[in-house]
Design a protein around this motif. Sequence first.
Motif, PDB file in Angstrom:
ATOM      1  N   ASN A 102     -82.452  43.368   4.446  1.00 24.72           N
ATOM      2  CA  ASN A 102     -83.787  43.944   4.290  1.00 24.72           C
ATOM      3  C   ASN A 102     -84.511  43.851   5.632  1.00 24.72           C
ATOM      4  O   ASN A 102     -85.137  42.850   5.938  1.00 24.72           O
ATOM      5  N   ALA A 103     -84.393  44.901   6.432  1.00 28.23           N
ATOM      6  CA  ALA A 103     -84.951  44.902   7.785  1.00 28.23           C
ATOM      7  C   ALA A 103     -86.379  45.398   7.795  1.00 28.23           C
ATOM      8  O   ALA A 103     -86.755  46.252   7.001  1.00 28.23           O
ATOM      9  N   LYS A 104     -87.168  44.874   8.709  1.00 22.59           N
ATOM     10  CA  LYS A 104     -88.557  45.297   8.834  1.00 22.59           C
ATOM     11  C   LYS A 104     -88.666  46.774   9.194  1.00 22.59           C
ATOM     12  O   LYS A 104     -89.578  47.445   8.771  1.00 22.59           O
TER      13      LYS A 104
ATOM     14  N   LEU B  32     -83.789  53.161   2.833  1.00 25.23           N
ATOM     15  CA  LEU B  32     -82.853  52.357   2.058  1.00 25.23           C
ATOM     16  C   LEU B  32     -82.392  53.117   0.814  1.00 25.23           C
ATOM     17  O   LEU B  32     -81.204  53.158   0.505  1.00 25.23           O
ATOM     18  N   HIS B  33     -83.316  53.758   0.128  1.00 23.99           N
ATOM     19  CA  HIS B  33     -82.990  54.534  -1.072  1.00 23.99           C
ATOM     20  C   HIS B  33     -82.010  55.658  -0.723  1.00 23.99           C
ATOM     21  O   HIS B  33     -81.035  55.899  -1.442  1.00 23.99           O
ATOM     22  N   SER B  34     -82.243  56.336   0.384  1.00 22.37           N
ATOM     23  CA  SER B  34     -81.368  57.414   0.820  1.00 22.37           C
ATOM     24  C   SER B  34     -79.962  56.912   1.108  1.00 22.37           C
ATOM     25  O   SER B  34     -78.969  57.513   0.687  1.00 22.37           O
ATOM     26  N   ILE B  35     -79.866  55.779   1.815  1.00 22.14           N
ATOM     27  CA  ILE B  35     -78.563  55.197   2.127  1.00 22.14           C
ATOM     28  C   ILE B  35     -77.837  54.785   0.848  1.00 22.14           C
ATOM     29  O   ILE B  35     -76.654  55.057   0.676  1.00 22.14           O
ATOM     30  N   LEU B  36     -78.550  54.150  -0.067  1.00 22.09           N
ATOM     31  CA  LEU B  36     -77.937  53.730  -1.333  1.00 22.09           C
ATOM     32  C   LEU B  36     -77.461  54.925  -2.143  1.00 22.09           C
ATOM     33  O   LEU B  36     -76.375  54.890  -2.738  1.00 22.09           O
TER      34      LEU B  36
ATOM     35  N   VAL C 180     -72.005  48.730  -1.617  1.00 20.11           N
ATOM     36  CA  VAL C 180     -73.066  48.229  -0.743  1.00 20.11           C
ATOM     37  C   VAL C 180     -73.348  46.789  -1.126  1.00 20.11           C
ATOM     38  O   VAL C 180     -73.539  46.490  -2.299  1.00 20.11           O
ATOM     39  N   THR C 181     -73.368  45.907  -0.130  1.00 22.52           N
ATOM     40  CA  THR C 181     -73.727  44.512  -0.365  1.00 22.52           C
ATOM     41  C   THR C 181     -74.946  44.175   0.482  1.00 22.52           C
ATOM     42  O   THR C 181     -75.137  44.729   1.560  1.00 22.52           O
ATOM     43  N   PHE C 182     -75.762  43.292  -0.018  1.00 21.71           N
ATOM     44  CA  PHE C 182     -76.939  42.836   0.715  1.00 21.71           C
ATOM     45  C   PHE C 182     -76.621  41.468   1.309  1.00 21.71           C
ATOM     46  O   PHE C 182     -76.124  40.588   0.615  1.00 21.71           O
ATOM     47  N   LYS C 183     -76.889  41.333   2.600  1.00 23.07           N
ATOM     48  CA  LYS C 183     -76.543  40.124   3.334  1.00 23.07           C
ATOM     49  C   LYS C 183     -77.780  39.529   3.983  1.00 23.07           C
ATOM     50  O   LYS C 183     -78.779  40.202   4.196  1.00 23.07           O
ATOM     51  N   GLU C 184     -77.671  38.267   4.342  1.00 23.00           N
ATOM     52  CA  GLU C 184     -78.698  37.610   5.140  1.00 23.00           C
ATOM     53  C   GLU C 184     -78.572  38.106   6.578  1.00 23.00           C
ATOM     54  O   GLU C 184     -77.475  38.468   7.019  1.00 23.00           O
TER      55      GLU C 184
ATOM     56  N   ARG D 118     -74.276  39.947  17.186  1.00 21.47           N
ATOM     57  CA  ARG D 118     -75.704  39.992  17.548  1.00 21.47           C
ATOM     58  C   ARG D 118     -76.122  41.319  18.179  1.00 21.47           C
ATOM     59  O   ARG D 118     -77.027  41.394  18.971  1.00 21.47           O
ATOM     60  N   GLY D 119     -75.444  42.398  17.787  1.00 25.64           N
ATOM     61  CA  GLY D 119     -75.819  43.731  18.273  1.00 25.64           C
ATOM     62  C   GLY D 119     -77.138  44.191  17.667  1.00 25.64           C
ATOM     63  O   GLY D 119     -77.685  43.566  16.766  1.00 25.64           O
ATOM     64  N   ALA D 120     -77.648  45.305  18.154  1.00 20.08           N
ATOM     65  CA  ALA D 120     -78.920  45.853  17.666  1.00 20.08           C
ATOM     66  C   ALA D 120     -78.659  46.619  16.371  1.00 20.08           C
ATOM     67  O   ALA D 120     -78.637  47.839  16.350  1.00 20.08           O
ATOM     68  N   HIS D 121     -78.475  45.900  15.273  1.00 13.28           N
ATOM     69  CA  HIS D 121     -78.034  46.514  14.024  1.00 13.28           C
ATOM     70  C   HIS D 121     -79.144  47.066  13.158  1.00 13.28           C
ATOM     71  O   HIS D 121     -78.890  47.866  12.274  1.00 13.28           O
ATOM     72  N   GLN D 122     -80.372  46.671  13.346  1.00 12.09           N
ATOM     73  CA  GLN D 122     -81.528  47.135  12.557  1.00 12.09           C
ATOM     74  C   GLN D 122     -81.400  46.815  11.086  1.00 12.09           C
ATOM     75  O   GLN D 122     -82.083  47.394  10.257  1.00 12.09           O
ATOM     76  N   GLY D 123     -80.499  45.952  10.688  1.00 15.15           N
ATOM     77  CA  GLY D 123     -80.354  45.595   9.287  1.00 15.15           C
ATOM     78  C   GLY D 123     -79.320  46.416   8.625  1.00 15.15           C
ATOM     79  O   GLY D 123     -79.099  46.446   7.498  1.00 15.15           O
TER      80      GLY D 123
END
Length: 70
Positions: free
Chosen positions: A28-30, A37-41, A51-55, A65-70
């Motif tokens: 859950n990225a800022k 998120l809805h579109s991706i799902l 789809v899995t949700f991770k910390e 530690r790349g620029a993943h944006q969540g």
Amino acid sequence: MEIIYGINPLAEALRMEPCRLVKIAVVNAKGMTKETLHSILNLAGTKNIPVTFKEKREIDKLTDRGAHQG
């Protein structure tokens, strides 16, 4: 295993035919709106991609530690 990270690259990969993604991990990225998120799902669901949700720390580890944006 190839890893794609970032919201826009993920969205593009989901739109490609044939889609070669086998799974998606999301935090859950800022910077990610509910609409994004809805579109991706939805896209993932239509292509039967799990789809899995991770910390954030788990995603950091996957992307080195790349620029993943969540």
